[in-house]
Design an enzyme around this catalytic site. Sequence first.
Site, PDB file in Angstrom:
ATOM      1  N   ASP A  45       0.833  -1.199   0.000  1.00 22.62           N
ATOM      2  CA  ASP A  45       0.000   0.000   0.000  1.00 22.62           C
ATOM      3  C   ASP A  45       0.873   1.257   0.000  1.00 22.62           C
ATOM      4  OD1 ASP A  45      -2.287  -1.760   0.361  1.00 22.62           O
ATOM      5  OD2 ASP A  45      -1.413  -2.094   2.330  1.00 22.62           O
TER       6      ASP A  45
ATOM      7  N   HIS B 105      -4.651  -3.181   6.159  1.00 26.17           N
ATOM      8  CA  HIS B 105      -4.445  -3.508   4.750  1.00 26.17           C
ATOM      9  C   HIS B 105      -5.796  -3.903   4.164  1.00 26.17           C
ATOM     10  CE1 HIS B 105      -3.113  -5.081   0.989  1.00 26.17           C
ATOM     11  NE2 HIS B 105      -3.633  -6.252   1.276  1.00 26.17           N
TER      12      HIS B 105
HETATM   13  P1  NAI Z   1      -2.153 -18.450  -3.637  1.00 25.84           P
HETATM   14  O1  NAI Z   1      -3.477 -19.063  -3.374  1.00 25.84           O
HETATM   15  O2  NAI Z   1      -1.584 -18.422  -5.002  1.00 25.84           O
HETATM   16  O3  NAI Z   1      -1.060 -19.145  -2.698  1.00 25.84           O
HETATM   17  C1  NAI Z   1      -1.288 -19.408  -1.346  1.00 25.84           C
HETATM   18  C2  NAI Z   1      -0.560 -20.703  -1.037  1.00 25.84           C
HETATM   19  O4  NAI Z   1      -0.654 -20.904   0.369  1.00 25.84           O
HETATM   20  C3  NAI Z   1      -1.167 -21.924  -1.713  1.00 25.84           C
HETATM   21  O5  NAI Z   1      -0.156 -22.612  -2.398  1.00 25.84           O
HETATM   22  C4  NAI Z   1      -1.731 -22.724  -0.551  1.00 25.84           C
HETATM   23  O6  NAI Z   1      -1.619 -24.124  -0.756  1.00 25.84           O
HETATM   24  C5  NAI Z   1      -0.858 -22.263   0.597  1.00 25.84           C
HETATM   25  N1  NAI Z   1      -1.464 -22.381   1.921  1.00 25.84           N
HETATM   26  C6  NAI Z   1      -2.744 -22.182   2.286  1.00 25.84           C
HETATM   27  N2  NAI Z   1      -2.908 -22.408   3.597  1.00 25.84           N
HETATM   28  C7  NAI Z   1      -1.703 -22.748   4.074  1.00 25.84           C
HETATM   29  C8  NAI Z   1      -1.243 -23.119   5.352  1.00 25.84           C
HETATM   30  N3  NAI Z   1      -2.070 -23.199   6.395  1.00 25.84           N
HETATM   31  N4  NAI Z   1       0.068 -23.412   5.501  1.00 25.84           N
HETATM   32  C9  NAI Z   1       0.903 -23.365   4.449  1.00 25.84           C
HETATM   33  N5  NAI Z   1       0.518 -23.039   3.200  1.00 25.84           N
HETATM   34  C10 NAI Z   1      -0.774 -22.739   3.029  1.00 25.84           C
HETATM   35  O7  NAI Z   1      -2.264 -16.979  -3.023  1.00 25.84           O
HETATM   36  P2  NAI Z   1      -1.258 -15.751  -3.228  1.00 25.84           P
HETATM   37  O8  NAI Z   1      -1.676 -14.955  -4.389  1.00 25.84           O
HETATM   38  O9  NAI Z   1       0.132 -16.248  -3.145  1.00 25.84           O
HETATM   39  O10 NAI Z   1      -1.617 -14.871  -1.938  1.00 25.84           O
HETATM   40  C11 NAI Z   1      -1.316 -15.329  -0.633  1.00 25.84           C
HETATM   41  C12 NAI Z   1      -1.984 -14.427   0.388  1.00 25.84           C
HETATM   42  O11 NAI Z   1      -1.449 -13.117   0.342  1.00 25.84           O
HETATM   43  C13 NAI Z   1      -3.489 -14.254   0.198  1.00 25.84           C
HETATM   44  O12 NAI Z   1      -4.106 -14.327   1.483  1.00 25.84           O
HETATM   45  C14 NAI Z   1      -3.617 -12.873  -0.349  1.00 25.84           C
HETATM   46  O13 NAI Z   1      -4.876 -12.301  -0.055  1.00 25.84           O
HETATM   47  C15 NAI Z   1      -2.505 -12.167   0.387  1.00 25.84           C
HETATM   48  N6  NAI Z   1      -2.041 -10.896  -0.169  1.00 25.84           N
HETATM   49  C16 NAI Z   1      -1.687  -9.912   0.719  1.00 25.84           C
HETATM   50  C17 NAI Z   1      -1.204  -8.704   0.280  1.00 25.84           C
HETATM   51  C18 NAI Z   1      -0.813  -7.632   1.258  1.00 25.84           C
HETATM   52  O14 NAI Z   1      -0.492  -6.531   0.800  1.00 25.84           O
HETATM   53  N7  NAI Z   1      -0.804  -7.849   2.572  1.00 25.84           N
HETATM   54  C19 NAI Z   1      -1.079  -8.432  -1.156  1.00 25.84           C
HETATM   55  C20 NAI Z   1      -1.438  -9.525  -2.011  1.00 25.84           C
HETATM   56  C21 NAI Z   1      -1.912 -10.709  -1.507  1.00 25.84           C
END
Ligand code: NAI
Length: 328
Positions: free
Chosen positions: A161, A189
């Site tokens: 952000d 966020h």
């Molecule tokens: P994604 O779905 O591509 O990857 C998430 C991965 O985490 C998956 O491979 C899944 O199997 C794994 N996972 C789920 N639960 C788990 C657990 N308990 N232990 C270990 N691994 C686990 O999602 P992406 O795009 O990589 O995003 C990840 C997170 O980041 C989402 O929650 C998204 O909303 C968040 N995010 C936060 C941002 C921020 O600025 N704070 C910005 C962009 C995304």
Amino acid sequence: TKTPVRIAITGAAGQIGYALIFRIAAGEMLGKDQPVILQMLELPMEKAQAALKGVMMELDDCAFPTLVGMVGTDDPKVAFKEADYALLVGAKPRGPGMERKDLLMENAKIFIEQGKALNEVASRNVKVLVVGNPANTNAYIAMKSAPSLPKQNFTAMLRLDHNRAISQLATRTGKAVADIEKMIVWGNHSPTMYPDLRFASVAGQPALAAINDDAWYKNDYIPTVGKRGAAIIATRGASSAASAANAAIDHMRDWALGTNGKWVTMGIPSDGSYGIPQDIIYGVPVTCENGEYTRVEGLAIDDYSRSMMDKTLTELQEEQAGVASLLG
Ligand code: NAI
């Protein structure tokens, strides 16, 4: 040569993980002279573990000189063992028909388990960054689940952000990103975040004077920054990944190596200042030095800022109330 450090990354086979891990292994987070051991966590499901294995094969194929070891696991206690850094990226995404409240509860369970595991096995100095959403509340839950670790070790990612706010300001004023100082993004966020330009400068000139358009600032700039995540999804067809990974690296690098006096935004547990109740994980301006962050203190808060800061605070308090029953 330096002693290797252990870096835990959860959600390692996800899209942010894929944009993040290779850069960390290449030395972009802690420096090319700092050997790293990657400890990667994924869900136990066969597909997730296979994808993680593929990532590890590719890491091998990069032959990074800074990467001196790696572990892939489905056990948080293995991933967090003696970890010096923990990037908690993995989280449960919102499924069809799932309410915000359900999402909060599902993620609370994950971050309680991971907080407990960090509490048990991580380095006592572990620096934790929560990226997985809802990031501030997940960080709060992990912190509350890790009572023997210092609270200040738990942070949430507001840096994407912050970077978005800088970039939008640079575009508007026609100046370079490097010309911008003293950016702040207060709060959660989420679209309620408050990018506050009252202290910012652009090439030495006050940002609000450089913009000279209060209506644009309040009605265009602030919502554009707040809704940028949704705009990326609408345009790219997938949520921010490379920019999120980049922000995670910025956050950890600055925390570990310092900011040289520059302000950056981190979500950190409140000490009660700025009217934010104790322990709420809230985006605030900080500077970093010697591996520690220090909140920028004593900034004046005017009526408009107070109302913006309270709005994003109220949302965080609602999230916190939603998971209170699970925290006991
Ligand atoms: P994604 O779905 O591509 O990857 C998430 C991965 O985490 C998956 O491979 C899944 O199997 C794994 N996972 C789920 N639960 C788990 C657990 N308990 N232990 C270990 N691994 C686990 O999602 P992406 O795009 O990589 O995003 C990840 C997170 O980041 C989402 O929650 C998204 O909303 C968040 N995010 C936060 C941002 C921020 O600025 N704070 C910005 C962009 C995304």
